[in-house]
Motif scaffolding. Structure first.
Motif, PDB file in Angstrom:
ATOM      1  N   LEU A 196       0.850  -1.192   0.000  1.00 45.90           N
ATOM      2  CA  LEU A 196       0.000   0.000   0.000  1.00 45.90           C
ATOM      3  C   LEU A 196       0.887   1.244   0.000  1.00 45.90           C
ATOM      4  CD1 LEU A 196      -2.617  -1.271   2.566  1.00 45.90           C
ATOM      5  CD2 LEU A 196      -2.997  -0.851   0.142  1.00 45.90           C
ATOM      6  N   PRO A 197       0.408   2.336  -0.578  1.00 49.30           N
ATOM      7  CA  PRO A 197       1.249   3.528  -0.705  1.00 49.30           C
ATOM      8  C   PRO A 197       1.552   4.197   0.636  1.00 49.30           C
ATOM      9  CG  PRO A 197      -0.958   3.943  -1.572  1.00 49.30           C
ATOM     10  CD  PRO A 197      -0.896   2.490  -1.223  1.00 49.30           C
ATOM     11  N   SER A 198       2.767   4.725   0.725  1.00 45.59           N
ATOM     12  CA  SER A 198       3.195   5.489   1.895  1.00 45.59           C
ATOM     13  C   SER A 198       2.486   6.844   1.891  1.00 45.59           C
ATOM     14  CB  SER A 198       4.712   5.708   1.839  1.00 45.59           C
ATOM     15  OG  SER A 198       5.028   6.516   0.705  1.00 45.59           O
ATOM     16  N   ALA A 199       2.665   7.614   2.957  1.00 45.86           N
ATOM     17  CA  ALA A 199       2.017   8.933   3.061  1.00 45.86           C
ATOM     18  C   ALA A 199       2.435   9.848   1.912  1.00 45.86           C
ATOM     19  CB  ALA A 199       2.336   9.581   4.406  1.00 45.86           C
ATOM     20  N   SER A 200       3.716   9.867   1.580  1.00 47.22           N
ATOM     21  CA  SER A 200       4.165  10.752   0.495  1.00 47.22           C
ATOM     22  C   SER A 200       3.591  10.313  -0.851  1.00 47.22           C
ATOM     23  CB  SER A 200       5.691  10.825   0.441  1.00 47.22           C
ATOM     24  OG  SER A 200       6.237   9.554   0.162  1.00 47.22           O
ATOM     25  N   VAL A 201       3.467   9.022  -1.059  1.00 48.66           N
ATOM     26  CA  VAL A 201       2.886   8.519  -2.308  1.00 48.66           C
ATOM     27  C   VAL A 201       1.389   8.812  -2.341  1.00 48.66           C
ATOM     28  CG1 VAL A 201       2.441   6.453  -3.692  1.00 48.66           C
ATOM     29  CG2 VAL A 201       4.676   6.779  -2.620  1.00 48.66           C
ATOM     30  N   ARG A 202       0.711   8.646  -1.200  1.00 52.20           N
ATOM     31  CA  ARG A 202      -0.727   8.964  -1.163  1.00 52.20           C
ATOM     32  C   ARG A 202      -0.947  10.446  -1.457  1.00 52.20           C
ATOM     33  NH1 ARG A 202      -0.269   6.011   3.436  1.00 52.20           N
ATOM     34  NH2 ARG A 202      -0.776   7.773   4.801  1.00 52.20           N
ATOM     35  N   GLU A 203      -0.080  11.301  -0.947  1.00 56.35           N
ATOM     36  CA  GLU A 203      -0.185  12.742  -1.232  1.00 56.35           C
ATOM     37  C   GLU A 203      -0.106  12.986  -2.733  1.00 56.35           C
ATOM     38  OE1 GLU A 203       2.097  16.890   0.013  1.00 56.35           O
ATOM     39  OE2 GLU A 203       2.444  15.077   1.184  1.00 56.35           O
ATOM     40  N   ARG A 204       0.840  12.325  -3.374  1.00 56.73           N
ATOM     41  CA  ARG A 204       0.998  12.463  -4.828  1.00 56.73           C
ATOM     42  C   ARG A 204      -0.216  11.892  -5.580  1.00 56.73           C
ATOM     43  NH1 ARG A 204       1.523  14.762  -8.962  1.00 56.73           N
ATOM     44  NH2 ARG A 204       2.774  13.973 -10.665  1.00 56.73           N
ATOM     45  N   ILE A 205      -0.785  10.800  -5.071  1.00 57.39           N
ATOM     46  CA  ILE A 205      -1.968  10.200  -5.709  1.00 57.39           C
ATOM     47  C   ILE A 205      -3.147  11.175  -5.639  1.00 57.39           C
ATOM     48  CG2 ILE A 205      -3.673   8.342  -5.541  1.00 57.39           C
ATOM     49  CD1 ILE A 205      -1.329   6.519  -4.604  1.00 57.39           C
ATOM     50  N   PHE A 206      -3.320  11.835  -4.498  1.00 58.49           N
ATOM     51  CA  PHE A 206      -4.383  12.850  -4.408  1.00 58.49           C
ATOM     52  C   PHE A 206      -4.142  13.945  -5.449  1.00 58.49           C
ATOM     53  CE2 PHE A 206      -5.469  11.193  -0.145  1.00 58.49           C
ATOM     54  CZ  PHE A 206      -6.847  11.166  -0.261  1.00 58.49           C
ATOM     55  N   GLU A 207      -2.910  14.409  -5.565  1.00 59.20           N
ATOM     56  CA  GLU A 207      -2.592  15.451  -6.552  1.00 59.20           C
ATOM     57  C   GLU A 207      -2.939  14.998  -7.966  1.00 59.20           C
ATOM     58  OE1 GLU A 207       1.548  16.244  -5.878  1.00 59.20           O
ATOM     59  OE2 GLU A 207       1.161  17.241  -3.949  1.00 59.20           O
ATOM     60  N   ILE A 208      -2.578  13.767  -8.291  1.00 53.27           N
ATOM     61  CA  ILE A 208      -2.847  13.228  -9.630  1.00 53.27           C
ATOM     62  C   ILE A 208      -4.350  13.195  -9.910  1.00 53.27           C
ATOM     63  CG2 ILE A 208      -2.810  11.082 -10.984  1.00 53.27           C
ATOM     64  CD1 ILE A 208       0.016  10.604  -9.687  1.00 53.27           C
ATOM     65  N   HIS A 209      -5.130  12.702  -8.946  1.00 53.40           N
ATOM     66  CA  HIS A 209      -6.574  12.575  -9.188  1.00 53.40           C
ATOM     67  C   HIS A 209      -7.289  13.924  -9.159  1.00 53.40           C
ATOM     68  CE1 HIS A 209      -6.663   8.375  -9.855  1.00 53.40           C
ATOM     69  NE2 HIS A 209      -5.968   8.159  -8.764  1.00 53.40           N
ATOM     70  N   LEU A 210      -6.763  14.868  -8.436  1.00 56.62           N
ATOM     71  CA  LEU A 210      -7.334  16.221  -8.475  1.00 56.62           C
ATOM     72  C   LEU A 210      -7.046  16.874  -9.831  1.00 56.62           C
ATOM     73  CD1 LEU A 210      -6.513  17.302  -4.839  1.00 56.62           C
ATOM     74  CD2 LEU A 210      -8.805  17.070  -5.819  1.00 56.62           C
ATOM     75  N   LYS A 211      -5.807  16.741 -10.297  1.00 56.44           N
ATOM     76  CA  LYS A 211      -5.456  17.292 -11.616  1.00 56.44           C
ATOM     77  C   LYS A 211      -6.280  16.638 -12.717  1.00 56.44           C
ATOM     78  CE  LYS A 211      -0.654  18.624 -10.848  1.00 56.44           C
ATOM     79  NZ  LYS A 211       0.754  18.303 -11.143  1.00 56.44           N
ATOM     80  N   LYS A 212      -6.470  15.325 -12.586  1.00 52.09           N
ATOM     81  CA  LYS A 212      -7.245  14.585 -13.586  1.00 52.09           C
ATOM     82  C   LYS A 212      -8.668  15.116 -13.678  1.00 52.09           C
ATOM     83  CE  LYS A 212      -8.340   9.774 -14.723  1.00 52.09           C
ATOM     84  NZ  LYS A 212      -8.193   8.378 -14.275  1.00 52.09           N
ATOM     85  N   ARG A 213      -9.170  15.669 -12.561  1.00 49.66           N
ATOM     86  CA  ARG A 213     -10.527  16.239 -12.535  1.00 49.66           C
ATOM     87  C   ARG A 213     -10.492  17.759 -12.672  1.00 49.66           C
ATOM     88  NH1 ARG A 213      -9.546  11.078 -11.032  1.00 49.66           N
ATOM     89  NH2 ARG A 213     -11.345   9.815 -11.590  1.00 49.66           N
ATOM     90  N   LYS A 214      -9.378  18.245 -13.225  1.00 49.71           N
ATOM     91  CA  LYS A 214      -9.202  19.682 -13.519  1.00 49.71           C
ATOM     92  C   LYS A 214      -9.336  20.560 -12.279  1.00 49.71           C
ATOM     93  CE  LYS A 214     -10.521  19.048 -18.322  1.00 49.71           C
ATOM     94  NZ  LYS A 214      -9.417  18.198 -18.554  1.00 49.71           N
ATOM     95  N   ARG A 215      -8.750  20.086 -11.176  1.00 52.53           N
ATOM     96  CA  ARG A 215      -8.684  20.857  -9.936  1.00 52.53           C
ATOM     97  C   ARG A 215      -7.223  21.135  -9.631  1.00 52.53           C
ATOM     98  NH1 ARG A 215     -13.305  19.820 -11.210  1.00 52.53           N
ATOM     99  NH2 ARG A 215     -15.153  20.111  -9.925  1.00 52.53           N
ATOM    100  N   ASP A 216      -6.949  22.291  -9.076  1.00 49.93           N
ATOM    101  CA  ASP A 216      -5.581  22.670  -8.724  1.00 49.93           C
ATOM    102  C   ASP A 216      -5.229  22.058  -7.368  1.00 49.93           C
ATOM    103  OD1 ASP A 216      -3.162  23.845  -8.149  1.00 49.93           O
ATOM    104  OD2 ASP A 216      -3.922  25.908  -8.166  1.00 49.93           O
ATOM    105  N   PRO A 217      -4.293  21.101  -7.333  1.00 53.84           N
ATOM    106  CA  PRO A 217      -3.929  20.465  -6.068  1.00 53.84           C
ATOM    107  C   PRO A 217      -3.397  21.451  -5.011  1.00 53.84           C
ATOM    108  CG  PRO A 217      -2.987  19.260  -7.911  1.00 53.84           C
ATOM    109  CD  PRO A 217      -3.572  20.527  -8.458  1.00 53.84           C
ATOM    110  N   GLN A 218      -2.881  22.592  -5.468  1.00 50.00           N
ATOM    111  CA  GLN A 218      -2.362  23.591  -4.531  1.00 50.00           C
ATOM    112  C   GLN A 218      -3.472  24.191  -3.654  1.00 50.00           C
ATOM    113  OE1 GLN A 218       0.945  24.034  -4.188  1.00 50.00           O
ATOM    114  NE2 GLN A 218       1.135  22.441  -5.750  1.00 50.00           N
TER     115      GLN A 218
END
Length: 173
Positions: A76-98
Motif C-alpha cells: 500500500l502507498p506510503s504517506a508521500s505517495v498517497r499525497e501524490r496520488i491525491f494530486e494526480i486525481h485532483l489534476k485529472k478532474r481539472k482541480r488545482d492540487p495547490q
C-alpha cells in the motif's frame, strides 16, 4: 510498455490443465491465451509487465527464475505517495492540487490504495455537485472518513501476503 493484468479466476481457468504439462508448454499456453484476450500483450520481452493479483493461483513452475525477471511486491502507498496520488486525481478532474491540503488528506487516508483514494475524490466531487458547490479538502476528508479501506476489511489476508512476500519478492519501493 505493455501491461497484462490477469485475474485469479482467469489464471485458474488458464492452468486448469494437469500438472504434468511442462513449464514451456504452460508458457506457450499463457502467451497464446494472453495474446488472444489481450491483443499484442506478451509475457516475455524487454519492458513488458505482468500484473498478478493472486500469486497463489500460479503454478510453482511459473515462479522459478527465468520465467519472470523478478517478482515484485507492491505494498500500500506510503504517506508521500498517497499525497501524490491525491494530486494526480485532483489534476485529472481539472482541480488545482495547490488549493487542497494534500498532506492532510494523505495522513487521513492511511491504509488506502490508489483506487480507494480516487474513489474518495470522486465521492467528494459528487457531493459537491449535489450541494451546487465545488469540492474542497473537507469534502474529500469526509469521503475518506466514510470509507473502510480493504486494508481494514482484508487485514489478515494483507498481513499474510506481506509475510509471504518478505523473503520471496523484491520490494517495489
Amino acid at each position: 510498455m505493455d501491461k497484462l493484468s490477469l485475474s485469479s479466476s482467469f489464471l485458474k481457468f488458464l492452468f486448469a490443465s494437469p500438472r504434468s504439462v511442462s513449464a514451456d508448454a504452460l508458457t506457450a499456453v499463457v502467451k497464446l491465451k494472453a495474446d488472444t484476450l489481450m491483443s499484442g500483450a506478451d509475457l516475455h520481452g524487454k519492458g513488458d509487465e505482468v500484473e498478478i493479483h493472486d500469486i497463489e493461483a500460479l503454478p510453482p513452475e511459473l515462479l522459478r527464475k527465468g520465467r519472470f525477471d523478478e517478482i515484485f511486491f507492491v505494498d500500500l502507498p506510503s504517506a508521500s505517495v498517497r499525497e501524490r496520488i491525491f494530486e494526480i486525481h485532483l489534476k485529472k478532474r481539472k482541480r488545482d492540487p495547490q488549493k487542497f491540503d494534500c498532506r492532510r488528506l494523505a495522513q487521513a487516508s492511511e491504509g488506502f490504495s490508489g483506487a480507494e483514494i480516487e474513489q474518495a475524490v470522486l465521492s467528494a466531487l459528487h457531493e459537491a455537485f449535489g450541494q451546487k458547490g465545488d469540492v474542497d479538502t473537507d469534502l474529500i476528508l469526509a469521503a475518506v472518513e466514510q470509507s473502510v479501506p480493504l486494508s481494514v476489511t482484508m487485514a489478515e489476508k494483507i498481513d499474510a501476503l506481506r509475510r509471504w512476500a518478505q523473503n520471496r519478492c523484491v520490494p517495489a519501493d
